[in-house]
Scaffold this motif. Structure first.
Motif, PDB file in Angstrom:
ATOM      1  N   LYS A 204       1.180  -1.413  -0.116  1.00  0.00           N
ATOM      2  CA  LYS A 204      -0.028   0.160   0.008  1.00  0.00           C
ATOM      3  C   LYS A 204       1.459   1.581  -0.106  1.00  0.00           C
ATOM      4  CE  LYS A 204      -4.156  -1.190   0.433  1.00  0.00           C
ATOM      5  NZ  LYS A 204      -5.598  -0.648  -0.269  1.00  0.00           N
ATOM      6  N   LYS A 205      -0.142   2.393  -0.758  1.00  0.00           N
ATOM      7  CA  LYS A 205       0.666   3.980  -0.309  1.00  0.00           C
ATOM      8  C   LYS A 205       1.518   4.212   0.772  1.00  0.00           C
ATOM      9  CE  LYS A 205       0.457   8.291  -1.964  1.00  0.00           C
ATOM     10  NZ  LYS A 205      -0.630   9.388  -2.490  1.00  0.00           N
ATOM     11  N   GLY A 206       2.839   4.475   1.034  1.00  0.00           N
ATOM     12  CA  GLY A 206       3.285   5.126   2.617  1.00  0.00           C
ATOM     13  C   GLY A 206       3.508   3.570   3.368  1.00  0.00           C
ATOM     14  N   GLU A 207       3.682   2.079   2.587  1.00  0.00           N
ATOM     15  CA  GLU A 207       3.846   1.622   3.396  1.00  0.00           C
ATOM     16  C   GLU A 207       5.162   1.023   2.922  1.00  0.00           C
ATOM     17  OE1 GLU A 207       2.488  -0.225   6.451  1.00  0.00           O
ATOM     18  OE2 GLU A 207       0.803   1.150   6.249  1.00  0.00           O
ATOM     19  N   MET A 208       5.953  -0.177   3.554  1.00  0.00           N
ATOM     20  CA  MET A 208       7.208  -0.532   3.150  1.00  0.00           C
ATOM     21  C   MET A 208       7.667  -0.453   2.011  1.00  0.00           C
ATOM     22  SD  MET A 208       8.223  -1.917   6.457  1.00  0.00           S
ATOM     23  CE  MET A 208       7.501  -3.077   7.244  1.00  0.00           C
ATOM     24  N   LEU A 209       6.756  -1.805   1.160  1.00  0.00           N
ATOM     25  CA  LEU A 209       6.854  -1.897  -0.178  1.00  0.00           C
ATOM     26  C   LEU A 209       5.772  -0.912  -1.668  1.00  0.00           C
ATOM     27  CD1 LEU A 209       7.137  -5.764  -0.573  1.00  0.00           C
ATOM     28  CD2 LEU A 209       9.060  -4.061  -0.756  1.00  0.00           C
ATOM     29  N   GLU A 225      13.505  -7.175  -3.894  1.00  0.00           N
ATOM     30  CA  GLU A 225      13.100  -5.963  -4.070  1.00  0.00           C
ATOM     31  C   GLU A 225      13.555  -6.046  -2.722  1.00  0.00           C
ATOM     32  OE1 GLU A 225      11.553  -1.996  -4.725  1.00  0.00           O
ATOM     33  OE2 GLU A 225      12.730  -3.592  -5.913  1.00  0.00           O
ATOM     34  N   VAL A 226      12.429  -6.933  -1.416  1.00  0.00           N
ATOM     35  CA  VAL A 226      12.727  -6.420  -0.026  1.00  0.00           C
ATOM     36  C   VAL A 226      14.473  -6.705   0.306  1.00  0.00           C
ATOM     37  CG1 VAL A 226      13.265  -7.773   2.068  1.00  0.00           C
ATOM     38  CG2 VAL A 226      11.192  -8.054   0.253  1.00  0.00           C
ATOM     39  N   ARG A 227      15.048  -6.831  -0.158  1.00  0.00           N
ATOM     40  CA  ARG A 227      16.824  -6.620   0.171  1.00  0.00           C
ATOM     41  C   ARG A 227      17.106  -5.049  -0.149  1.00  0.00           C
ATOM     42  NH1 ARG A 227      17.626 -11.997  -1.228  1.00  0.00           N
ATOM     43  NH2 ARG A 227      17.646 -13.374   0.170  1.00  0.00           N
ATOM     44  N   ARG A 228      17.058  -5.703  -1.628  1.00  0.00           N
ATOM     45  CA  ARG A 228      17.137  -3.259  -2.163  1.00  0.00           C
ATOM     46  C   ARG A 228      16.069  -2.633  -0.914  1.00  0.00           C
ATOM     47  NH1 ARG A 228      15.419   0.553  -5.353  1.00  0.00           N
ATOM     48  NH2 ARG A 228      13.553  -0.123  -5.437  1.00  0.00           N
ATOM     49  N   ARG A 229      15.008  -2.554  -0.453  1.00  0.00           N
ATOM     50  CA  ARG A 229      15.057  -1.882   0.102  1.00  0.00           C
ATOM     51  C   ARG A 229      14.955  -1.617   1.126  1.00  0.00           C
ATOM     52  NH1 ARG A 229       8.724   0.157  -1.560  1.00  0.00           N
ATOM     53  NH2 ARG A 229       9.047  -0.512  -4.351  1.00  0.00           N
ATOM     54  N   GLY A 230      16.532  -2.605   1.781  1.00  0.00           N
ATOM     55  CA  GLY A 230      16.799  -2.952   3.258  1.00  0.00           C
ATOM     56  C   GLY A 230      16.090  -3.154   4.342  1.00  0.00           C
ATOM     57  N   LEU A 231      15.128  -3.899   4.066  1.00  0.00           N
ATOM     58  CA  LEU A 231      13.917  -4.675   5.027  1.00  0.00           C
ATOM     59  C   LEU A 231      14.550  -6.401   4.910  1.00  0.00           C
ATOM     60  CD1 LEU A 231      11.073  -3.268   2.344  1.00  0.00           C
ATOM     61  CD2 LEU A 231      11.476  -2.193   4.730  1.00  0.00           C
ATOM     62  N   LYS A 232      13.711  -6.542   6.092  1.00  0.00           N
ATOM     63  CA  LYS A 232      13.674  -7.858   6.453  1.00  0.00           C
ATOM     64  C   LYS A 232      12.598  -8.886   5.895  1.00  0.00           C
ATOM     65  CE  LYS A 232      17.729  -7.644  10.025  1.00  0.00           C
ATOM     66  NZ  LYS A 232      18.116  -7.677  11.398  1.00  0.00           N
ATOM     67  N   ALA A 233      12.633 -10.298   5.919  1.00  0.00           N
ATOM     68  CA  ALA A 233      11.077 -10.428   5.155  1.00  0.00           C
ATOM     69  C   ALA A 233      10.906 -12.016   6.529  1.00  0.00           C
ATOM     70  CB  ALA A 233      11.415 -11.460   4.147  1.00  0.00           C
TER      71      ALA A 233
END
Length: 298
Positions: A204-209, A225-233
């Motif tokens: 969603k707009k405003g959320e992490m992806l 894509e998750v790693r590219r944004r510096g996130l974990k899953a």
């Protein structure tokens, strides 16, 4: 002095400066003469979660529960205002406006405030993802709408202010004349490390992806894509219902090793910096979370 008279004196002193005189006497009457109202029985969770319907607060028509309306000694009706360290409630026209002063307070303090003005509202303020802070994220209620066609809504004080700015507070508004029972969850900003307690797509707009479509892609593609944004899953393995019209979650399957070739059907916001991928080992003909191949509208 008998026990009830002693209790009456202590409670009246405890409430001094917190509620109107009528409110204090109302609570005293409630303590000394009324039995507590029983909570409605919990509904059993079905085996299969139906495909997601987005954009509406869940409202369940439960059997009507008794409204706790304190009788006022020597006065008419319940109090019209109440305040404690967590919540401030006052009647403004046709609506009781409850301002959340401490979003991290014990939930019992919110409920205490509503009872003091004759409302049977059990309010929980819970950590949520950024786009639902200040919003009602869950509600069950019984009873008819008030004469003005309202029951329970959420807003801000001042109206339209930005959360996080000085003086901006969350509010819950309850219609005067509504005589039902309600259990409400209101979203607040999460502390570091807190898991979100709302169901929100990370796309969603405003959320992490935001801006990325993960549904229908492989785990390997999404993790890039998750790693590219510096996130974990983290992963949640789902079991599609017959015809893929819904899904279940089997706790015994969650330890399975998820491969890069598994399929992703939804990504949820788990906590700050962490998303949850809802996956199956098989490629399916349609998305079991939404009943088709599309995520919720932006």
């Amino acid at each position: 002095m008998n026990e009830l008279q002693h209790l009456a004196r202590v409670r009246d002193e405890d409430l001094a400066g917190q509620a109107s005189g009528a409110g204090a006497r109302a609570l005293l009457s409630s303590i000394t003469s009324e039995e507590p109202a029983a909570e409605p029985a919990r509904r059993r969770t079905p085996r299969w979660r139906a495909r997601l319907v987005v954009g509406a607060v869940a409202v369940t028509g439960l059997a009507a529960a008794a409204v706790i309306a304190p009788a006022v000694l020597g006065a008419r009706g319940p109090a019209t205002s109440y305040a404690n360290s967590a919540i401030d409630i006052e009647l403004r026209g046709d609506m009781y406006v409850a301002t959340i002063k401490d979003p991290f307070a014990d939930h019992a303090k919110y409920t205490q405030g509503f009872k003091a003005v004759g409302l049977d509202v059990n309010l929980e303020v819970v950590p949520v993802s950024p786009t639902q802070v200040g919003q009602i994220t869950g509600m069950r209620l019984s009873g008819r709408l008030a004469a003005n066609g309202e029951s329970i809504t959420n807003s801000t004080t001042p109206e339209g202010c930005a959360f996080g700015s000085t003086g901006c507070a969350m509010t819950i508004e309850v219609a005067r004349g509504w005589t039902g029972w309600a259990s409400v969850q209101l979203g607040r900003a999460a502390r570091p490390g807190e898991r979100y307690q709302n169901w929100r797509s990370a796309m969603k707009k405003g959320e992490m992806l935001a801006g990325y479509r993960a549904d229908g892609k492989t785990v390997g593609e999404v993790m890039t894509e998750v790693r590219r944004r510096g996130l974990k899953a983290v992963f949640q393995i789902i079991t599609p219902a017959p015809d893929n019209d819904g899904y279940g979650v089997d706790p015994k399957q969650q330890s399975a090793k998820v491969g890069d070739d598994w399929m992703v059907w939804e990504v949820q916001s788990e906590q700050a910096g962490v998303v949850r991928l809802m996956v199956t080992k098989e490629r399916l003909r349609k998305n079991p979370v939404y009943g088709d191949a599309k995520i919720a509208d932006e």
